[in-house]
Design a protein around this motif. Structure first.
Motif, PDB file in Angstrom:
ATOM      1  N   ASN A  87      -7.305 -17.061  14.590  1.00 29.62           N
ATOM      2  CA  ASN A  87      -7.898 -17.343  13.279  1.00 29.62           C
ATOM      3  C   ASN A  87      -6.947 -16.972  12.140  1.00 29.62           C
ATOM      4  O   ASN A  87      -6.863 -17.680  11.136  1.00 29.62           O
ATOM      5  N   LEU A  88      -6.226 -15.872  12.302  1.00 29.12           N
ATOM      6  CA  LEU A  88      -5.288 -15.447  11.269  1.00 29.12           C
ATOM      7  C   LEU A  88      -4.181 -16.478  11.091  1.00 29.12           C
ATOM      8  O   LEU A  88      -3.780 -16.799   9.958  1.00 29.12           O
ATOM      9  N   LYS A  91      -5.671 -19.264   9.155  1.00 24.97           N
ATOM     10  CA  LYS A  91      -6.000 -18.820   7.799  1.00 24.97           C
ATOM     11  C   LYS A  91      -4.759 -18.784   6.910  1.00 24.97           C
ATOM     12  O   LYS A  91      -4.827 -19.097   5.710  1.00 24.97           O
ATOM     13  N   ARG A 182      -8.109 -28.804   8.556  1.00 23.45           N
ATOM     14  CA  ARG A 182      -8.287 -27.409   8.158  1.00 23.45           C
ATOM     15  C   ARG A 182      -9.650 -27.197   7.516  1.00 23.45           C
ATOM     16  O   ARG A 182     -10.326 -26.184   7.758  1.00 23.45           O
ATOM     17  N   ASP A 186     -12.523 -24.417   8.755  1.00 23.82           N
ATOM     18  CA  ASP A 186     -13.156 -23.410   7.895  1.00 23.82           C
ATOM     19  C   ASP A 186     -14.674 -23.598   7.870  1.00 23.82           C
ATOM     20  O   ASP A 186     -15.435 -22.621   7.900  1.00 23.82           O
ATOM     21  N   GLY A 190     -14.216 -21.413  12.638  1.00 26.00           N
ATOM     22  CA  GLY A 190     -13.010 -21.065  13.391  1.00 26.00           C
ATOM     23  C   GLY A 190     -13.274 -20.654  14.821  1.00 26.00           C
ATOM     24  O   GLY A 190     -14.331 -20.928  15.396  1.00 26.00           O
TER      25      GLY A 190
END
Length: 302
Positions: A87-88, A91, A182, A186, A190
């Motif tokens: 997820n990071l 992000k 993306r 979101d 995720g």
């Protein structure tokens, strides 16, 4: 394609069309091959985001050697759970379209361009996937053009979900075979743990509530079957339990209206699928062991 722009600390930055996200942990053995395949893409409007999850092997040294301006490297101070690191990576990306690539998988040169073209020309498609070669630890081909059985071309989310239940596996494929938007990532929340074996499948099912699916007949990526990978370390019994848990969530969701015949076929297929998967990982491990023996013998004789 024209790029959007975003403002960061008063500086206007070009927003790439595609972000290639590579979550990496103890990835030194194959990371160079993965990054080389990403940098070789025939698509220019992209960025590469690598998040090193506090690795202690040569991962950091390999990343320190990269000078390509398209690559951004982030190093975690502590080791995060796999889903958090995935997820990071997303992000921190800035692209309209996203592709997550495990740090041991590779792409064919035209992969990004071909998948981005599908999303660009089909705004109702939430998820596009290609067929994938399976390779072993040494990079030798195990099986060619795997995946997407029964879901080639344009498919509704319901059609793909039914195939997931019937096949008792992941017919869409691993992240390396997939590209998505993306904004949709979101919107659907995720990657969600803690089940590592179904981490990607769980995301696919939620993306399919947002839009349609497109299965490409081309083979555009290679998925490495590692004997010592995180997925391989999960026992067959645990894999079965995690697959069953995901299937129950799907069939209990009134949104999908999965027919009883699909549920029955899935129950019949589940054990056969896991047996084949276990054999596949063992075959890759055996090949890697033989390769090490051959290398050791050559070193000894020289």
């Amino acid at each position: 394609m024209s790029s959007e722009t975003e403002v960061a600390q008063g500086v206007e930055l070009a927003r790439p069309k595609v972000s290639l996200c590579i979550p990496a942990f103890q990835a030194g053995r194959f990371l160079r091959a993965t990054i080389d395949s990403v940098l070789a893409q025939d698509f220019s409007d992209m960025e590469i985001v690598v998040v090193d999850n506090n690795s202690t092997d040569e991962t950091r040294l390999i990343l320190d050697e990269i000078t390509d301006s398209r690559v951004r490297v982030i190093t975690n101070r502590t080791t995060l759970p796999a889903e958090d690191n995935h997820n990071l990576a997303v992000k921190l990306s800035r692209g309209e379209f996203v592709k997550v690539i495990s740090a041991d998988d590779t792409l064919r040169r035209n992969c990004v361009a071909a998948q981005a073209a599908v999303l660009e020309s089909n705004p109702d498609i939430a998820l596009v996937a290609s067929r994938t070669d399976f390779i072993d630890d040494a990079g030798a081909l195990l099986f060619a053009a795997r995946g997407l059985r029964g879901i080639l071309g344009r498919q509704t989310g319901e059609q793909v979900i039914r195939r997931i239940v019937r096949s008792a596996k992941n017919p869409v494929g691993a992240p390396v075979s997939v590209m998505f938007r993306r904004a949709d990532f979101d919107r659907c929340g995720g990657f969600r743990g803690p089940s590592l074996f179904t981490l990607d499948m769980d995301l696919w099912t939620r993306l399919l509530r947002i839009g349609h699916f497109y299965g490409m007949p081309e083979t555009l990526a290679a998925y490495r079957i590692q004997g010592g990978s995180l997925t391989a370390s999960i026992s067959a019994r645990t894999q079965l339990a995690q697959q069953d848990s995901l299937t129950r969530r799907i069939v209990d969701d009134p949104y999908w209206r999965v027919p009883h015949v699909d549920r029955l076929v899935g129950k019949i297929n589940r054990y056969d699928v896991l047996l084949k998967r276990t054999v596949l990982f063992k075959l890759s491990s055996l090949r890697a062991f033989r390769q090490r023996l051959r290398l050791g013998w050559r070193w000894h004789t020289n």
